[in-house]
Design an enzyme around this catalytic site. Structure first.
Site, PDB file in Angstrom:
ATOM      1  N   HIS A   1      59.807  65.136  67.536  1.00 10.18           N
ATOM      2  CA  HIS A   1      59.942  63.970  66.648  1.00 10.18           C
ATOM      3  C   HIS A   1      61.349  63.892  66.087  1.00 10.18           C
ATOM      4  O   HIS A   1      62.018  64.917  65.895  1.00 10.18           O
ATOM      5  CB  HIS A   1      58.908  63.998  65.528  1.00 10.18           C
ATOM      6  CG  HIS A   1      59.003  65.160  64.588  1.00 10.18           C
ATOM      7  ND1 HIS A   1      59.768  65.130  63.431  1.00 10.18           N
ATOM      8  CD2 HIS A   1      58.413  66.378  64.600  1.00 10.18           C
ATOM      9  CE1 HIS A   1      59.635  66.280  62.791  1.00 10.18           C
ATOM     10  NE2 HIS A   1      58.829  67.051  63.471  1.00 10.18           N
TER      11      HIS A   1
ATOM     12  N   ASP B   1      62.087  62.049  63.191  1.00 15.11           N
ATOM     13  CA  ASP B   1      62.123  61.801  61.749  1.00 15.11           C
ATOM     14  C   ASP B   1      62.225  63.115  60.984  1.00 15.11           C
ATOM     15  O   ASP B   1      61.949  64.205  61.521  1.00 15.11           O
ATOM     16  CB  ASP B   1      60.898  61.007  61.290  1.00 15.11           C
ATOM     17  CG  ASP B   1      59.591  61.770  61.468  1.00 15.11           C
ATOM     18  OD1 ASP B   1      59.412  62.384  62.539  1.00 15.11           O
ATOM     19  OD2 ASP B   1      58.745  61.742  60.550  1.00 15.11           O
TER      20      ASP B   1
ATOM     21  N   ASP C   1      63.908  71.256  61.896  1.00 16.29           N
ATOM     22  CA  ASP C   1      62.662  70.492  61.937  1.00 16.29           C
ATOM     23  C   ASP C   1      62.971  68.996  62.041  1.00 16.29           C
ATOM     24  O   ASP C   1      63.039  68.307  61.030  1.00 16.29           O
ATOM     25  CB  ASP C   1      61.843  70.785  60.683  1.00 16.29           C
ATOM     26  CG  ASP C   1      60.470  70.118  60.681  1.00 16.29           C
ATOM     27  OD1 ASP C   1      59.991  69.763  61.775  1.00 16.29           O
ATOM     28  OD2 ASP C   1      59.902  69.962  59.589  1.00 16.29           O
TER      29      ASP C   1
ATOM     30  N   GLU D   1      56.166  61.673  62.367  1.00 20.61           N
ATOM     31  CA  GLU D   1      55.386  62.918  62.329  1.00 20.61           C
ATOM     32  C   GLU D   1      55.273  63.478  60.929  1.00 20.61           C
ATOM     33  O   GLU D   1      54.221  63.985  60.527  1.00 20.61           O
ATOM     34  CB  GLU D   1      56.027  63.952  63.259  1.00 20.61           C
ATOM     35  CG  GLU D   1      55.166  65.197  63.480  1.00 20.61           C
ATOM     36  CD  GLU D   1      55.343  66.279  62.422  1.00 20.61           C
ATOM     37  OE1 GLU D   1      54.478  67.178  62.334  1.00 20.61           O
ATOM     38  OE2 GLU D   1      56.338  66.216  61.664  1.00 20.61           O
ATOM     39  N   GLU D   2      56.367  63.397  60.167  1.00 26.56           N
ATOM     40  CA  GLU D   2      56.383  64.031  58.849  1.00 26.56           C
ATOM     41  C   GLU D   2      55.429  63.365  57.861  1.00 26.56           C
ATOM     42  O   GLU D   2      55.114  63.944  56.816  1.00 26.56           O
ATOM     43  CB  GLU D   2      57.801  64.042  58.280  1.00 26.56           C
ATOM     44  CG  GLU D   2      58.804  64.863  59.078  1.00 26.56           C
ATOM     45  CD  GLU D   2      58.561  66.364  58.999  1.00 26.56           C
ATOM     46  OE1 GLU D   2      57.558  66.770  58.379  1.00 26.56           O
ATOM     47  OE2 GLU D   2      59.357  67.122  59.548  1.00 26.56           O
TER      48      GLU D   2
ATOM     49  N   HIS E   1      62.141  71.873  55.410  1.00 24.62           N
ATOM     50  CA  HIS E   1      61.689  71.079  54.258  1.00 24.62           C
ATOM     51  C   HIS E   1      62.342  71.526  52.954  1.00 24.62           C
ATOM     52  O   HIS E   1      62.059  70.939  51.905  1.00 24.62           O
ATOM     53  CB  HIS E   1      60.166  71.110  54.101  1.00 24.62           C
ATOM     54  CG  HIS E   1      59.425  70.392  55.181  1.00 24.62           C
ATOM     55  ND1 HIS E   1      58.140  69.921  55.013  1.00 24.62           N
ATOM     56  CD2 HIS E   1      59.773  70.057  56.451  1.00 24.62           C
ATOM     57  CE1 HIS E   1      57.727  69.336  56.133  1.00 24.62           C
ATOM     58  NE2 HIS E   1      58.714  69.415  57.020  1.00 24.62           N
TER      59      HIS E   1
END
Length: 453
Positions: A88, A90, A121, A152-153, A417
């Site tokens: 992904h 995003d 990520d 996705e997030e 994150h």
């Protein structure tokens, strides 16, 4: 092409792969519910262009409530299998900028690592897919399908349920889910299990308004006390989940060392871990219930009053092979049966997502063990993950016979994150080499008529 030749080719490609990664990281492609803003579209366009340049006939899939998905394919040579590449583009928001040592969307090298939001990520996994295809000159010995999403997030939107309705678009013999990585730096890891997820909201209202605790406390039904008593029933005295019907079993393979878990979890010195049994079963193959939010009066500015209302949001992590709705229902029934001090609770279901358990006895896993072990120079291990990737269970449902490899460029200390998210450049290189090598080894496992040897 031999594995050594693939490795050499990837190493030669690393300068341009790093440039492409840095260009992608500079795009602040933060996914936000209900929004498809320009940075997301810019990341989609760059991702599409990179795969097109790597030999993929790129297509665009538009679905409701999600960013555009990069799809496409390279047809398989006669008798060869097909591999679906997932990742992904995003990212999550940067958060508190004062916690970053460099601007989050300006990738910065420091001590052999690249620092920036999304480097681990999971934009480096997008580029690892691109690098694996470039290593084969855009003509890999297997067929290729793509699924690179941009939501996705925040749960994948409509893509999360779409694959079973259009399995032909994703049809493959093996999946490379590029959203994972090594359990620790230097340890090649194949993730074979993801826990599922379910949210539950519990609340109670007992008074029309708050009342003086001196005049009414001790008899007036306190909503906060009732909620706390109900929440306390979810765990036993050791901290194990005490809800009947939630599946748990001991993790059979290697588990994360407790010292690593404590360091990664920033657990304070002297603080005990909760629960019993192996660490793997507590965070990979067993349930967890976390209070992720609670509405109660703030200590600052509090008045002496009996609470009329209280509410909590629970996040339930579910055994990889248990249906998430089934687990959610068990938690709801448990809470509804509590009736603390005779007070009925209002308990409602929220979002759910099933987990995933991989089949590890097929030709893809054989090839992957060899490729990842060769790239790192040590045996690859099988591990679990307490996190969730929404699309994986949908792809598994659409392609029940396909083997799914959950792998990637990151490692357990990447601080995804969080501030100063970082990617070790040597892990990035090894992961790309392993993926490119896997494509050759997997193709060699099939005969000319398309059957596994």
């Amino acid at each position: 092409m031999e594995g050594r030749d693939v490795a050499t080719r990837v190493r030669d490609l690393m300068p341009e792969l790093r440039r492409d990664l840095e260009a992608l990281v500079r795009i602040p492609s933060v996914s936000v519910p209900g929004q498809i803003d320009q940075p997301l579209l810019d990341a989609f366009e760059l991702t599409s262009r990179l795969f097109a340049d790597a030999g993929v006939a790129v297509d665009r899939l538009d679905l409701p409530d999600t960013a555009p998905v990069v799809t496409g394919e390279i047809p398989a040579p006669p008798g060869a299998p097909t591999v679906l590449l997932y990742s992904h583009y995003d990212v999550v928001p940067a958060g508190d900028l004062s916690q970053w040592s460099s601007p989050p969307f300006e990738p910065t090298e420091r001590d052999g690592a690249l620092v920036g939001r999304g480097v681990a990520d999971t934009k480096s996994n997008v580029i690892a897919h691109v690098g694996a295809l470039r290593a084969w000159g855009g003509r890999p010995p297997v067929g290729i399908k793509l699924c690179i999403e941009g939501y996705e997030e925040i749960g994948s939107g409509a893509l999360g349920t779409y694959p079973p309705t259009d399995p032909g678009r994703f049809q493959a013999d093996a999946l490379i889910i590029g959203d994972m990585g090594s359990i620790r730096p230097g340890q090649p890891t194949l993730t074979t299990a993801l826990r599922g997820m379910a949210n539950v909201t519990v609340e109670t209202r007992t008074l029309a308004s708050g009342k003086h605790s001196g005049l009414y406390g001790g008899a007036a039904p306190d909503a906060l006390l009732a909620l706390l008593k109900a929440l306390a029933s979810l765990h036993d005295d050791a901290g194990d989940v005490a809800v009947a019907g939630l599946r748990r079993n001991e993790w059979a393979g290697p588990a994360q060392p407790e010292a690593d878990f404590r360091e990664l979890g920033t657990i304070l010195d002297g603080m005990p871990l909760i629960g019993t049994g192996g660490l793997g079963s507590r965070v990979w193959s067993g349930p967890a219930i976390t209070v992720t939010g609670i509405d109660v009066p703030s200590v600052d500015g509090a008045v002496n009053a009996v609470s009329p209302y209280a509410r909590a949001l629970l996040n339930v992590r579910v055994h990889p092979e248990q249906d998430a709705v089934e687990a959610q229902t068990a938690v709801i029934e448990h809470l509804r049966a509590q009736r603390p001090y005779g007070i009925e609770l209002d308990v409602r279901p929220g979002a759910t997502g099933n987990g995933f358990a991989a089949k590890t006895d097929g030709p893809a896993y054989t090839a992957a063990r060899e490729a990842w072990s060769e790239a790192w120079g040590r045996d690859a291990i099988l591990a679990g993950s307490g996190g969730s990737i929404p699309i994986v269970s949908a792809l598994a449902q659409a392609l029940p016979q396909a083997e799914a490899l959950l792998v990637g460029t990151t490692d357990g200390f990447a601080n995804i994150h969080g501030p100063d998210e970082r990617l070790l450049l040597d892990e990035f290189e090894r992961a790309t080499i392993a993926e490119a090598d896997f494509l050759g080894r997997y193709a060699a496992a099939f005969t000319g008529d398309g059957s596994a040897r």
